[in-house]
Design a protein around this motif. Structure first.
Motif, PDB file in Angstrom:
ATOM      1  N   LYS A 295       7.132 -12.094 -23.117  1.00  0.00           N
ATOM      2  CA  LYS A 295       6.978 -13.426 -22.537  1.00  0.00           C
ATOM      3  C   LYS A 295       5.933 -14.233 -23.291  1.00  0.00           C
ATOM      4  O   LYS A 295       6.121 -15.426 -23.549  1.00  0.00           O
ATOM      5  CB  LYS A 295       6.591 -13.303 -21.062  1.00  0.00           C
ATOM      6  N   LYS A 296       4.845 -13.600 -23.696  1.00  0.00           N
ATOM      7  CA  LYS A 296       3.801 -14.302 -24.449  1.00  0.00           C
ATOM      8  C   LYS A 296       4.349 -14.825 -25.777  1.00  0.00           C
ATOM      9  O   LYS A 296       4.110 -15.974 -26.154  1.00  0.00           O
ATOM     10  CB  LYS A 296       2.595 -13.400 -24.688  1.00  0.00           C
ATOM     11  N   ILE A 297       5.093 -13.995 -26.489  1.00  0.00           N
ATOM     12  CA  ILE A 297       5.673 -14.414 -27.774  1.00  0.00           C
ATOM     13  C   ILE A 297       6.627 -15.590 -27.558  1.00  0.00           C
ATOM     14  O   ILE A 297       6.606 -16.583 -28.289  1.00  0.00           O
ATOM     15  CB  ILE A 297       6.399 -13.234 -28.450  1.00  0.00           C
ATOM     16  N   ILE A 298       7.472 -15.486 -26.545  1.00  0.00           N
ATOM     17  CA  ILE A 298       8.444 -16.545 -26.269  1.00  0.00           C
ATOM     18  C   ILE A 298       7.732 -17.825 -25.838  1.00  0.00           C
ATOM     19  O   ILE A 298       8.058 -18.914 -26.318  1.00  0.00           O
ATOM     20  CB  ILE A 298       9.461 -16.082 -25.215  1.00  0.00           C
ATOM     21  N   ASN A 299       6.747 -17.706 -24.951  1.00  0.00           N
ATOM     22  CA  ASN A 299       6.000 -18.896 -24.513  1.00  0.00           C
ATOM     23  C   ASN A 299       5.299 -19.580 -25.682  1.00  0.00           C
ATOM     24  O   ASN A 299       5.277 -20.808 -25.758  1.00  0.00           O
ATOM     25  CB  ASN A 299       4.978 -18.533 -23.436  1.00  0.00           C
ATOM     26  N   ASP A 300       4.717 -18.800 -26.583  1.00  0.00           N
ATOM     27  CA  ASP A 300       4.055 -19.379 -27.762  1.00  0.00           C
ATOM     28  C   ASP A 300       5.064 -20.167 -28.600  1.00  0.00           C
ATOM     29  O   ASP A 300       4.772 -21.273 -29.063  1.00  0.00           O
ATOM     30  CB  ASP A 300       3.392 -18.296 -28.612  1.00  0.00           C
ATOM     31  N   ALA A 301       6.262 -19.608 -28.788  1.00  0.00           N
ATOM     32  CA  ALA A 301       7.297 -20.289 -29.570  1.00  0.00           C
ATOM     33  C   ALA A 301       7.786 -21.542 -28.852  1.00  0.00           C
ATOM     34  O   ALA A 301       7.998 -22.587 -29.485  1.00  0.00           O
ATOM     35  CB  ALA A 301       8.463 -19.337 -29.838  1.00  0.00           C
ATOM     36  N   LEU A 302       7.962 -21.458 -27.522  1.00  0.00           N
ATOM     37  CA  LEU A 302       8.395 -22.627 -26.748  1.00  0.00           C
ATOM     38  C   LEU A 302       7.387 -23.760 -26.859  1.00  0.00           C
ATOM     39  O   LEU A 302       7.764 -24.926 -27.049  1.00  0.00           O
ATOM     40  CB  LEU A 302       8.592 -22.249 -25.275  1.00  0.00           C
ATOM     41  N   GLU A 303       6.108 -23.421 -26.758  1.00  0.00           N
ATOM     42  CA  GLU A 303       5.063 -24.444 -26.867  1.00  0.00           C
ATOM     43  C   GLU A 303       5.046 -25.064 -28.259  1.00  0.00           C
ATOM     44  O   GLU A 303       4.988 -26.285 -28.400  1.00  0.00           O
ATOM     45  CB  GLU A 303       3.702 -23.824 -26.550  1.00  0.00           C
ATOM     46  N   LYS A 304       5.140 -24.221 -29.276  1.00  0.00           N
ATOM     47  CA  LYS A 304       5.110 -24.710 -30.662  1.00  0.00           C
ATOM     48  C   LYS A 304       6.285 -25.651 -30.944  1.00  0.00           C
ATOM     49  O   LYS A 304       6.120 -26.672 -31.613  1.00  0.00           O
ATOM     50  CB  LYS A 304       5.145 -23.529 -31.631  1.00  0.00           C
ATOM     51  N   GLU A 305       7.463 -25.322 -30.424  1.00  0.00           N
ATOM     52  CA  GLU A 305       8.667 -26.114 -30.687  1.00  0.00           C
ATOM     53  C   GLU A 305       8.923 -27.183 -29.629  1.00  0.00           C
ATOM     54  O   GLU A 305       9.928 -27.884 -29.692  1.00  0.00           O
ATOM     55  CB  GLU A 305       9.879 -25.193 -30.793  1.00  0.00           C
ATOM     56  N   GLN A 306       8.027 -27.277 -28.647  1.00  0.00           N
ATOM     57  CA  GLN A 306       8.129 -28.247 -27.558  1.00  0.00           C
ATOM     58  C   GLN A 306       9.461 -28.132 -26.817  1.00  0.00           C
ATOM     59  O   GLN A 306      10.174 -29.115 -26.591  1.00  0.00           O
ATOM     60  CB  GLN A 306       7.904 -29.665 -28.077  1.00  0.00           C
ATOM     61  N   CYS A 307       9.781 -26.893 -26.432  1.00  0.00           N
ATOM     62  CA  CYS A 307      10.982 -26.600 -25.665  1.00  0.00           C
ATOM     63  C   CYS A 307      10.571 -26.056 -24.299  1.00  0.00           C
ATOM     64  O   CYS A 307       9.422 -25.671 -24.100  1.00  0.00           O
ATOM     65  CB  CYS A 307      11.843 -25.568 -26.395  1.00  0.00           C
ATOM     66  N   ASN A 308      11.522 -26.026 -23.372  1.00  0.00           N
ATOM     67  CA  ASN A 308      11.168 -25.556 -22.033  1.00  0.00           C
ATOM     68  C   ASN A 308      11.971 -24.337 -21.578  1.00  0.00           C
ATOM     69  O   ASN A 308      11.869 -23.921 -20.435  1.00  0.00           O
ATOM     70  CB  ASN A 308      11.298 -26.683 -21.000  1.00  0.00           C
ATOM     71  N   GLY A 309      12.785 -23.776 -22.465  1.00  0.00           N
ATOM     72  CA  GLY A 309      13.554 -22.598 -22.084  1.00  0.00           C
ATOM     73  C   GLY A 309      14.256 -21.967 -23.264  1.00  0.00           C
ATOM     74  O   GLY A 309      14.152 -22.443 -24.403  1.00  0.00           O
ATOM     75  N   ILE A 310      14.956 -20.882 -22.961  1.00  0.00           N
ATOM     76  CA  ILE A 310      15.726 -20.197 -24.007  1.00  0.00           C
ATOM     77  C   ILE A 310      17.181 -20.074 -23.563  1.00  0.00           C
ATOM     78  O   ILE A 310      17.481 -19.964 -22.384  1.00  0.00           O
ATOM     79  CB  ILE A 310      15.145 -18.798 -24.342  1.00  0.00           C
ATOM     80  N   ARG A 311      18.058 -20.136 -24.557  1.00  0.00           N
ATOM     81  CA  ARG A 311      19.477 -19.897 -24.335  1.00  0.00           C
ATOM     82  C   ARG A 311      19.797 -18.582 -25.037  1.00  0.00           C
ATOM     83  O   ARG A 311      19.468 -18.394 -26.202  1.00  0.00           O
ATOM     84  CB  ARG A 311      20.333 -21.017 -24.904  1.00  0.00           C
ATOM     85  N   LEU A 312      20.417 -17.671 -24.305  1.00  0.00           N
ATOM     86  CA  LEU A 312      20.812 -16.386 -24.859  1.00  0.00           C
ATOM     87  C   LEU A 312      22.323 -16.355 -25.001  1.00  0.00           C
ATOM     88  O   LEU A 312      23.046 -16.840 -24.130  1.00  0.00           O
ATOM     89  CB  LEU A 312      20.378 -15.244 -23.935  1.00  0.00           C
ATOM     90  N   HIS A 313      22.792 -15.793 -26.099  1.00  0.00           N
ATOM     91  CA  HIS A 313      24.223 -15.583 -26.264  1.00  0.00           C
ATOM     92  C   HIS A 313      24.440 -14.385 -27.156  1.00  0.00           C
ATOM     93  O   HIS A 313      23.563 -14.007 -27.956  1.00  0.00           O
ATOM     94  CB  HIS A 313      24.940 -16.831 -26.792  1.00  0.00           C
TER      95      HIS A 313
END
Length: 89
Positions: free
Chosen positions: A8-26
């Protein structure tokens, strides 16, 4: 699907850096079954995201089924999958 606090920390860091609010999985077909793909996205108000360990996640029904027993974890700064049916990581 579960997402550990370390992942979660890695994903949150990436979301903040890219100014996104979620992830799409496929899932996609790979050399040895299916692979899970992550996309950082801006989730719209009309999209139905689910919350996994406090992260907003979009996924289709096939991906949801495939990830039922999968745990996303971290190995250093890299995300890893535990209990996935793919030999790719």
């Amino acid at each position: 699907m579960q997402i550990t606090d370390a992942a979660k920390k890695i994903i949150n860091d990436a979301l903040e850096k890219e100014q996104c609010n979620g992830i799409r999985l496929h899932t996609t077909s790979s050399c040895c079954g299916k692979s899970l793909n992550f996309e950082l996205v801006e989730i719209g108000i009309d999209e139905k995201a689910e919350s996994i360990n406090g992260l907003s996640v979009l996924m289709d029904d096939d991906t949801r089924k495939w990830t039922g027993t999968v745990t996303v974890d971290a190995d250093g700064e890299k995300l890893t999958l535990i209990n996935s049916e793919s030999c790719c990581s």
